[in-house]
Design a protein around this motif. Structure first.
Motif, mmCIF file in Angstrom:
data_model
loop_
_atom_site.group_PDB
_atom_site.id
_atom_site.type_symbol
_atom_site.label_atom_id
_atom_site.label_comp_id
_atom_site.label_asym_id
_atom_site.label_seq_id
_atom_site.Cartn_x
_atom_site.Cartn_y
_atom_site.Cartn_z
ATOM 1 N N THR A 89 4.557 -2.021 -5.612
ATOM 2 C CA THR A 89 3.522 -2.129 -4.579
ATOM 3 C C THR A 89 2.397 -3.079 -4.978
ATOM 4 O O THR A 89 1.888 -3.831 -4.143
ATOM 5 C CB THR A 89 2.973 -0.736 -4.204
ATOM 6 N N VAL A 90 1.999 -3.092 -6.252
ATOM 7 C CA VAL A 90 0.920 -3.984 -6.678
ATOM 8 C C VAL A 90 1.368 -5.436 -6.603
ATOM 9 O O VAL A 90 0.666 -6.300 -6.051
ATOM 10 C CB VAL A 90 0.443 -3.628 -8.097
ATOM 11 N N GLU B 151 0.088 -8.569 -4.098
ATOM 12 C CA GLU B 151 -0.332 -9.895 -4.538
ATOM 13 C C GLU B 151 0.447 -10.985 -3.806
ATOM 14 O O GLU B 151 -0.102 -12.046 -3.484
ATOM 15 C CB GLU B 151 -0.166 -10.011 -6.047
ATOM 16 N N GLU C 74 0.840 -1.206 0.000
ATOM 17 C CA GLU C 74 0.000 0.000 0.000
ATOM 18 C C GLU C 74 0.871 1.250 0.000
ATOM 19 O O GLU C 74 0.659 2.177 0.799
ATOM 20 C CB GLU C 74 -0.951 -0.022 1.195
#
Length: 217
Positions: free
Chosen positions: A181-182, A186, A174
């Motif tokens: 970050t993505v 995951e 976040e």
């Protein structure tokens, strides 16, 4: 055992890093390990190392690079002698699999475990430098390129972490603006689904361990 583990660079609480040094003293040189950048080109690696050194100098520290590749084959005893000369070793981010491989080749993995058990130095760093302390690196290949090890070393990556901390370390959670970050969100979701304990770290946050005391700041 003294650890300062940040999600990204020095994090928001660098004063706690200095507090881990004996008496808060900063006049002695500290080691910087940049082997997480070993798959990068020479200029990119040098620029990354200079950023780390500049940040540490701003804290009043005297950074000196310790390149684990220069100690390949030396073994844990030699590596422990090199590392023990510094009160603090800072391990920067990058590719956790490249860092782990350099540790295995130099004996730094065994040396760090021994030195931390004896409280002989402060282990500090961020991202890959923190992730490598987990029991296992499985799952992080979703973000970091594990195949870089085969390209550089011509061998399979080491999947075991150092086991210094009892759970995985997942940085950049976040953290808008960070390119990973993505993907790391995951990774965290996959760990959660599998019941794998892990630290979810936003950029700016740090995990500080000082003997029996552990704080997430």
């Amino acid at each position: 055992m003294r650890l300062y583990l940040s999600s990204f660079r020095l994090g928001d609480r660098p004063e706690h890093l200095l507090e881990l040094l004996p008496g808060g003293r900063t006049e002695r040189p500290v080691a910087v390990v940049g082997n997480a950048l070993d798959a990068e080109g020479g200029e990119a690696r040098a620029a990354g190392m200079e950023r780390e050194s500049a940040a540490l100098r701003a804290l009043g520290l005297e950074p000196v690079e310790v390149d684990l590749r220069e100690h390949a084959g030396g073994g844990p005893r030699e590596m422990a002698a090199v590392l023990a000369a510094y009160p603090l070793v800072w391990l920067r981010g990058g590719n956790v699999f490249m860092l782990r491989q350099a540790m295995a080749h130099s004996g730094a993995d065994t040396a760090f475990r021994s030195l931390l058990e004896r409280d002989a130095l402060v282990y500090a760093g961020y991202s890959a430098g923190a992730c490598v302390l987990a029991p296992s690196l499985r799952g992080l290949e979703h973000c970091d390129d594990a195949t870089a090890v085969a390209r550089v070393y011509g061998e399979e990556p080491v999947w075991d972490g150092l086991g210094v901390i009892d759970r995985a370390f997942v940085p950049h959670i976040e953290s808008p603006g960070h390119p990973e970050t993505v993907l790391l969100g995951e990774v965290s979701a996959a760990y959660r689904a599998a019941g794998t304990p892990h630290h979810r770290m936003r950029d700016g946050s740090v995990l500080v361990v000082d003997g029996p005391r552990q704080h997430l700041l």
